[in-house]
Design a protein around this motif. Structure first.
Motif, PDB file in Angstrom:
ATOM      1  N   LEU A 172       0.804  -1.225   0.000  1.00 39.51           N
ATOM      2  CA  LEU A 172       0.000   0.000   0.000  1.00 39.51           C
ATOM      3  C   LEU A 172       0.835   1.273   0.000  1.00 39.51           C
ATOM      4  O   LEU A 172       0.462   2.257  -0.633  1.00 39.51           O
ATOM      5  N   HIS A 173       1.971   1.266   0.677  1.00 37.50           N
ATOM      6  CA  HIS A 173       2.697   2.517   0.913  1.00 37.50           C
ATOM      7  C   HIS A 173       3.830   2.746  -0.084  1.00 37.50           C
ATOM      8  O   HIS A 173       4.535   1.809  -0.457  1.00 37.50           O
ATOM      9  N   PRO A 174       4.025   3.999  -0.481  1.00 34.62           N
ATOM     10  CA  PRO A 174       5.156   4.336  -1.350  1.00 34.62           C
ATOM     11  C   PRO A 174       6.484   4.120  -0.635  1.00 34.62           C
ATOM     12  O   PRO A 174       6.567   4.141   0.601  1.00 34.62           O
ATOM     13  N   SER A 175       7.515   3.933  -1.415  1.00 32.82           N
ATOM     14  CA  SER A 175       8.855   3.750  -0.869  1.00 32.82           C
ATOM     15  C   SER A 175       9.462   5.092  -0.460  1.00 32.82           C
ATOM     16  O   SER A 175       8.945   6.164  -0.776  1.00 32.82           O
ATOM     17  N   GLU A 176      10.593   5.002   0.230  1.00 30.70           N
ATOM     18  CA  GLU A 176      11.321   6.206   0.604  1.00 30.70           C
ATOM     19  C   GLU A 176      11.772   6.981  -0.633  1.00 30.70           C
ATOM     20  O   GLU A 176      11.720   8.209  -0.663  1.00 30.70           O
ATOM     21  N   GLN A 177      12.201   6.285  -1.669  1.00 35.03           N
ATOM     22  CA  GLN A 177      12.625   6.961  -2.891  1.00 35.03           C
ATOM     23  C   GLN A 177      11.448   7.666  -3.559  1.00 35.03           C
ATOM     24  O   GLN A 177      11.595   8.783  -4.068  1.00 35.03           O
ATOM     25  N   THR A 178      10.284   7.057  -3.547  1.00 38.33           N
ATOM     26  CA  THR A 178       9.089   7.724  -4.064  1.00 38.33           C
ATOM     27  C   THR A 178       8.804   8.988  -3.257  1.00 38.33           C
ATOM     28  O   THR A 178       8.445  10.032  -3.818  1.00 38.33           O
ATOM     29  N   GLY A 179       8.997   8.901  -1.935  1.00 34.03           N
ATOM     30  CA  GLY A 179       8.804  10.074  -1.086  1.00 34.03           C
ATOM     31  C   GLY A 179       9.766  11.199  -1.446  1.00 34.03           C
ATOM     32  O   GLY A 179       9.394  12.370  -1.451  1.00 34.03           O
TER      33      GLY A 179
END
Length: 298
Positions: free
Chosen positions: A274-281
């Motif tokens: 469900l959650h975006p990755s740190e790189q996406t952030g």
């Protein structure tokens, strides 16, 4: 220096600090759910709220403080002097901070609209009104600069894909095809209502405050369709799988077995189902900074 005043969980805060230090805005106030503080690596020394919704009266989930009352109460406690009296005063300069609101993922998901578990007589326009009224409340407190984030294409996540396999967030077999189509419809419907509502707010305030629409949906589609431009870990970019593994959907204690390595993390668009990755952030933070500067196409 940019100060991050996060009222919800924290995901893009640290990256915004890095990218926005030169901006005219000196403070960013974040209201939201776990999408303002995703998992996928240490992104902040602590986490305040995950699983938040716009209003627990509409789409209650986990009992976490919601955006429209609980999180705004924290803002009032910290940044409003003599609240609700004739001497009420905002302790921040309205010209120096922007309110970023990023909410809705939990309102439309499992335990809510997708599984028909929302409160009785609650519709998507009610959820949209909640978001818009939350901005109105912040305007009444003295805020004048706003960014409202759209929902992302949730149908691209593992949880809402067309797979019917159990996941750690829903450890039962389900109709993945129906979920996938239903989520596509819910996200597009709520985004359209919110986008139209921004025009209403800006007409109400007539220059005494302004809301910008941030098209997070299109940005995430760009990530998904051009992975090599955004994900640069030690393995090829991956936008369909996820880094964090929970091999037994009925047992949280087994989560982490088979996770990607630290050097591989930045190759993934998603941390879990469900959650975006740190790189996406990081990528999201960079684009929100461009939005604050008035340079983003989103």
């Amino acid at each position: 220096m940019l100060s991050i005043i996060d009222i919800g969980s924290l995901t893009i805060a640290l990256s915004l600090y890095i990218y926005a230090a030169r901006a005219r805005i000196t403070d960013v106030v974040l209201f939201g759910d776990s999408y303002t503080a995703a998992d996928g690596g240490v992104q902040w020394p602590w986490y305040l709220v995950g699983g938040a919704v716009c209003s627990n009266n509409l789409t209650p989930l986990y009992g976490e403080p919601d955006v429209s009352s609980g999180q705004q109460a924290w803002f009032i406690q910290d940044h409003i002097e003599a609240y609700n009296t004739s001497r009420q005063k905002l302790l921040l300069d309205p010209s120096s901070f922007v309110v970023v609101q990023f909410i809705g993922t939990n309102d439309v998901g499992i335990g809510s609209f997708l599984t028909a578990d929302q409160a009785a007589n609650v519709s998507l326009p009610d959820v949209a009104d909640c978001q818009l009224n939350s901005l109105r409340m912040m305007h009444a407190l003295g805020a004048r600069k706003f960014i409202l984030n759209s929902l992302i294409p949730l149908q691209l996540t593992g949880l809402y894909s067309n797979s019917s396999a159990p996941t750690i967030y829903y450890p039962q077999v389900h109709d993945g095809n129906a979920w996938n189509k239903g989520m596509y419809n819910l996200v597009h419907s709520l985004n359209r209502i919110l986008s139209d509502g921004i025009d209403v707010l800006n007409a109400e305030w007539v220059g005494d405050g302004h809301v910008e629409w941030f098209n997070t949906y299109d940005l995430f589609e760009t990530f998904y369709n051009n992975p090599a431009l955004y994900f640069n870990g030690s393995i090829p970019a991956n936008v369909t799988g996820h880094c964090h593994q929970c091999p037994d959907p009925n047992d949280y204690t087994k989560c982490g077995i088979g996770d990607c390595t630290l050097t591989e993390r930045d190759s993934y668009m998603w941390w879990d189902e469900l959650h975006p990755s740190e790189q996406t952030g990081r990528n999201l933070a960079a684009e929100i900074f461009r939005k604050i500067e008035g340079k983003s196409q989103y």
